[in-house]
Design a protein around this motif. Structure first.
Motif, PDB file in Angstrom:
ATOM      1  N   THR A  59       0.400   8.900  -7.264  1.00 49.01           N
ATOM      2  CA  THR A  59       0.003   7.848  -6.321  1.00 49.01           C
ATOM      3  C   THR A  59       0.119   6.421  -6.855  1.00 49.01           C
ATOM      4  OG1 THR A  59      -2.294   8.208  -6.982  1.00 49.01           O
ATOM      5  CG2 THR A  59      -1.530   9.331  -4.990  1.00 49.01           C
ATOM      6  N   TYR A  63       1.769   1.854  -5.482  1.00 45.14           N
ATOM      7  CA  TYR A  63       1.140   0.535  -5.491  1.00 45.14           C
ATOM      8  C   TYR A  63       1.713  -0.383  -6.571  1.00 45.14           C
ATOM      9  CZ  TYR A  63      -1.863   3.141  -2.457  1.00 45.14           C
ATOM     10  OH  TYR A  63      -2.322   3.927  -1.418  1.00 45.14           O
ATOM     11  N   LYS A 153     -10.252   8.787  -5.627  1.00 43.67           N
ATOM     12  CA  LYS A 153     -10.015   8.463  -4.207  1.00 43.67           C
ATOM     13  C   LYS A 153     -10.490   7.050  -3.887  1.00 43.67           C
ATOM     14  CE  LYS A 153      -9.986  13.172  -2.496  1.00 43.67           C
ATOM     15  NZ  LYS A 153     -10.662  14.205  -1.717  1.00 43.67           N
ATOM     16  N   ARG A 154     -11.597   6.641  -4.481  1.00 37.53           N
ATOM     17  CA  ARG A 154     -12.088   5.276  -4.265  1.00 37.53           C
ATOM     18  C   ARG A 154     -11.073   4.259  -4.791  1.00 37.53           C
ATOM     19  NH1 ARG A 154     -17.432   2.351  -6.730  1.00 37.53           N
ATOM     20  NH2 ARG A 154     -17.302   0.515  -5.417  1.00 37.53           N
ATOM     21  N   LEU A 156      -7.849   4.698  -5.066  1.00 39.65           N
ATOM     22  CA  LEU A 156      -6.689   4.717  -4.185  1.00 39.65           C
ATOM     23  C   LEU A 156      -6.968   3.985  -2.867  1.00 39.65           C
ATOM     24  CD1 LEU A 156      -5.448   8.345  -4.876  1.00 39.65           C
ATOM     25  CD2 LEU A 156      -4.647   6.201  -5.883  1.00 39.65           C
ATOM     26  N   GLN A 157      -8.208   4.097  -2.365  1.00 37.45           N
ATOM     27  CA  GLN A 157      -8.579   3.354  -1.153  1.00 37.45           C
ATOM     28  C   GLN A 157      -8.543   1.845  -1.417  1.00 37.45           C
ATOM     29  OE1 GLN A 157     -12.390   5.121  -0.316  1.00 37.45           O
ATOM     30  NE2 GLN A 157     -11.526   6.593   1.137  1.00 37.45           N
ATOM     31  N   LEU A 158      -9.063   1.432  -2.556  1.00 43.47           N
ATOM     32  CA  LEU A 158      -9.025   0.007  -2.906  1.00 43.47           C
ATOM     33  C   LEU A 158      -7.592  -0.492  -3.026  1.00 43.47           C
ATOM     34  CD1 LEU A 158     -11.864  -0.254  -5.569  1.00 43.47           C
ATOM     35  CD2 LEU A 158     -11.742  -1.512  -3.418  1.00 43.47           C
ATOM     36  N   LYS A 160      -4.975   0.730  -1.573  1.00 42.14           N
ATOM     37  CA  LYS A 160      -4.391   0.701  -0.233  1.00 42.14           C
ATOM     38  C   LYS A 160      -4.838  -0.558   0.513  1.00 42.14           C
ATOM     39  CE  LYS A 160      -3.782   3.546   3.879  1.00 42.14           C
ATOM     40  NZ  LYS A 160      -4.094   4.822   4.513  1.00 42.14           N
ATOM     41  N   CYS A 161      -6.106  -0.883   0.424  1.00 41.75           N
ATOM     42  CA  CYS A 161      -6.626  -2.098   1.076  1.00 41.75           C
ATOM     43  C   CYS A 161      -5.958  -3.342   0.509  1.00 41.75           C
ATOM     44  CB  CYS A 161      -8.138  -2.197   0.911  1.00 41.75           C
ATOM     45  SG  CYS A 161      -9.068  -1.020   1.878  1.00 41.75           S
ATOM     46  N   ASN A 164      -2.385  -3.822   1.740  1.00 44.68           N
ATOM     47  CA  ASN A 164      -2.248  -4.173   3.167  1.00 44.68           C
ATOM     48  C   ASN A 164      -2.557  -5.639   3.443  1.00 44.68           C
ATOM     49  OD1 ASN A 164      -1.461  -1.619   3.953  1.00 44.68           O
ATOM     50  ND2 ASN A 164      -3.563  -0.914   4.257  1.00 44.68           N
TER      51      ASN A 164
END
Length: 165
Positions: A59, A63, A153-154, A156-158, A160-161, A164
């Protein structure tokens, strides 16, 4: 028992090629006992590190991070830390901190550790630009047993945010 003590002065001296005492060659009883306990959990710990590294290596490149490529059939790293090369190390460090990761900068100088006497080994600035680039753009994530899939996962969420924006 004086030979078991290794202080900051001796460490600094060793960076400059001055050895004042032999490096400590044995552990105290408490540290040896702690090591034996860790050995009992070694296989489980390595499996966990490999699982976390597997998620990260799939993953993080999405990024912008560059991760090591290796033969997954013949190589089975145990990953003390997971290294990645990034363009904006401080930005990544902040994201990792928010996600609860302990990050580090291992090998942050072409002649490790940072502050070593380059002249003593015959190194001059720009002699190895690749090593200098990697030293200033590599960050390492701790992926030990305290790092859960939820924390990954946290992260990866950060990421992703952040991508974007």
């Amino acid at each position: 028992m004086d030979y078991l003590n290794y202080d900051a002065v001796e460490y600094f001296n060793s960076l400059n090629g001055i050895i004042t005492q032999p490096y400590p060659a044995r552990l105290g009883n408490l540290m040896a006992f702690a090591g034996l306990i860790q050995l009992d959990n070694l296989e489980k710990d390595i499996a966990h590190r490999r699982e976390m590294a597997g998620i990260l290596e799939k993953t993080l490149p999405l990024y912008g991070a560059v991760v090591a490529h290796y033969d997954h059939i013949t190589s089975k790293p145990s990953w003390v830390r997971f290294p990645m090369v990034v363009k904006e190390r401080e930005k990544w460090a902040n994201i990792l901190k928010v996600a609860g990761f302990q990050q580090g900068y291992w090998f942050n100088d072409p002649i490790h550790p940072e502050g070593s006497n380059w002249g003593s080994v015959g190194y001059k600035k720009k002699m190895c630009p690749n090593a200098e680039y990697l030293a200033s753009n590599t960050i390492n994530l701790s992926i030990d047993a305290r790092v859960s899939t939820i924390r990954i996962k946290r992260l990866l969420q950060l990421l992703k945010c952040m991508s974007n924006r």
